[in-house]
Design an enzyme around this catalytic site. Sequence first.
Site, short mmCIF file in Angstrom:
data_model
loop_
_atom_site.label_atom_id
_atom_site.label_comp_id
_atom_site.label_asym_id
_atom_site.label_seq_id
_atom_site.Cartn_x
_atom_site.Cartn_y
_atom_site.Cartn_z
CG PHE A 20 23.48 95.27 54.51
CD1 PHE A 20 23.47 95.37 55.89
CD2 PHE A 20 24.63 94.82 53.88
CE1 PHE A 20 24.59 95.04 56.64
CE2 PHE A 20 25.76 94.48 54.63
CZ PHE A 20 25.74 94.59 56.00
CG ASP A 60 5.60 91.57 59.42
OD1 ASP A 60 4.94 92.00 58.46
OD2 ASP A 60 6.48 90.70 59.31
CG ASP A 115 15.36 93.97 57.77
OD1 ASP A 115 16.46 93.48 58.05
OD2 ASP A 115 14.36 93.30 57.44
CB ILE A 116 17.19 98.93 53.88
CG1 ILE A 116 17.23 100.36 53.30
CG2 ILE A 116 16.77 97.98 52.77
CD1 ILE A 116 18.39 101.17 53.72
CG ASP A 117 12.38 95.42 54.30
OD1 ASP A 117 13.21 95.41 55.23
OD2 ASP A 117 11.59 94.48 54.10
CD GLU A 149 13.78 86.50 62.50
OE1 GLU A 149 13.72 87.74 62.44
OE2 GLU A 149 12.87 85.76 62.09
N1 UDP Z 1 18.53 92.75 51.51
C1 UDP Z 1 18.97 93.48 50.41
N2 UDP Z 1 18.74 92.99 49.14
C2 UDP Z 1 18.08 91.83 48.91
C3 UDP Z 1 17.62 91.09 50.03
C4 UDP Z 1 17.85 91.58 51.31
O1 UDP Z 1 19.56 94.55 50.58
O2 UDP Z 1 17.90 91.45 47.74
C5 UDP Z 1 18.82 93.25 52.87
C6 UDP Z 1 17.93 94.45 53.21
O3 UDP Z 1 18.64 95.29 54.10
C7 UDP Z 1 16.76 93.81 53.91
C8 UDP Z 1 17.46 92.70 54.69
O4 UDP Z 1 18.52 92.26 53.83
O5 UDP Z 1 16.05 94.73 54.71
C9 UDP Z 1 16.59 91.51 55.10
O6 UDP Z 1 15.88 90.99 53.99
P1 UDP Z 1 14.27 91.15 53.90
O7 UDP Z 1 13.89 92.50 54.37
O8 UDP Z 1 13.85 90.77 52.51
O9 UDP Z 1 13.77 90.05 54.93
P2 UDP Z 1 12.36 90.07 55.70
O10 UDP Z 1 12.30 91.31 56.55
O11 UDP Z 1 11.28 90.08 54.63
O12 UDP Z 1 12.40 88.81 56.50
MN MN Z 2 12.82 93.32 56.05
#
Ligand code: UDP
Ligand code: MN
Length: 299
Positions: free
Chosen positions: A68, A273, A158-160, A250
């Site tokens: 996403f 991480d 996750d996309i990030d 989660e």
């Molecule tokens: N995500 C998104 N837009 C947002 C927040 C979250 O597309 O504004 C999606 C995205 O794929 C992201 C995932 O939800 O990788 C999980 O959120 P995030 O990575 O912020 O969570 P973390 O890994 O920091 O716990």
């Molecule tokens: Mn993430």
Amino acid sequence: SYVNHLTFPLVTRHKKNHLIWIFKGAMRTDVLLMSPWLAPIMWEGTFNRDILNAQYRQKNFVVGVATFAVKKYVRFIEGFLGSANKFFLSGHRVNFYLFTDHPEKVPSMKLAPEKSLVIIPVQNYSRWQDISMNRMDIISNHIRTHWRYEVDYLYSMDIDVQMFEHIGVEIIDTLVGTISSWQYTKPRDSNSYERRPESRAAIPSGEGDFYYAASFYGGSVSEVYKLTTACFKGVTEDRANGIEAKWHEESHLNKYLLYHKPTRLLSPEYYWDEELIRPRIIRVKRLSSVRKDLKEVRF
Ligand code: UDP
Ligand code: MN
């Protein structure tokens, strides 16, 4: 012949390189290689990718990846897809399904011939927690309408994140969870499960096996359907009761995987991480989170 690696002392003296390699692979004693319910845990140096690839190729599977990029997260698309094109199931068929509220912002990228990209428009939510949690609902609906006819296995990521080393067919199994990299930096009982009994994600104190990351899980389409449907049901019931689990979806994933044991586990190599200092047991960083300014990117 492979029979040789069953006869343990003989193989160490064997001069053929590949047999020595296989044997060395089985030699890791610094990490847990199998869960107490006999699910293998994937670590660098415990498997031979050539053997796994040859076996997998005979099956002609298609793997789907659901990811996403909503609101500001579109900035991560290029790094994700560019690295996944190279390192995710290299040489095998993969369909990337990208859900986004900004289809026009998806960069055009040339993917390997066996990879394809499907862009699916999706609405956004104002709270990042809702974007993240609603992934479970969208995935479960999309399995019912599309994926059960299109793919054999499905992984949510996750996309990030960015990939730096191969993530191969060793991840393929019926129900697969990734052990959180945070688990390796804290003692077991101080982990992050939801413990409040009011939440549908609650795990009674003293219970729990591993702490799993929601950033990367998957399995057969039917198992991922059961998982995402159950987790989103928990999210919905919590919403109705005015409670939100500690780590959102989660927490629900962890509850589900406690009572439906994964058939295979991925070590933290598969989701490292970047906030953490990497201990020596993590020999390779296959995938890691991209550092982000939380305040900036989520609002
Ligand atoms: N995500 C998104 N837009 C947002 C927040 C979250 O597309 O504004 C999606 C995205 O794929 C992201 C995932 O939800 O990788 C999980 O959120 P995030 O990575 O912020 O969570 P973390 O890994 O920091 O716990
Ligand atoms: Mn993430």
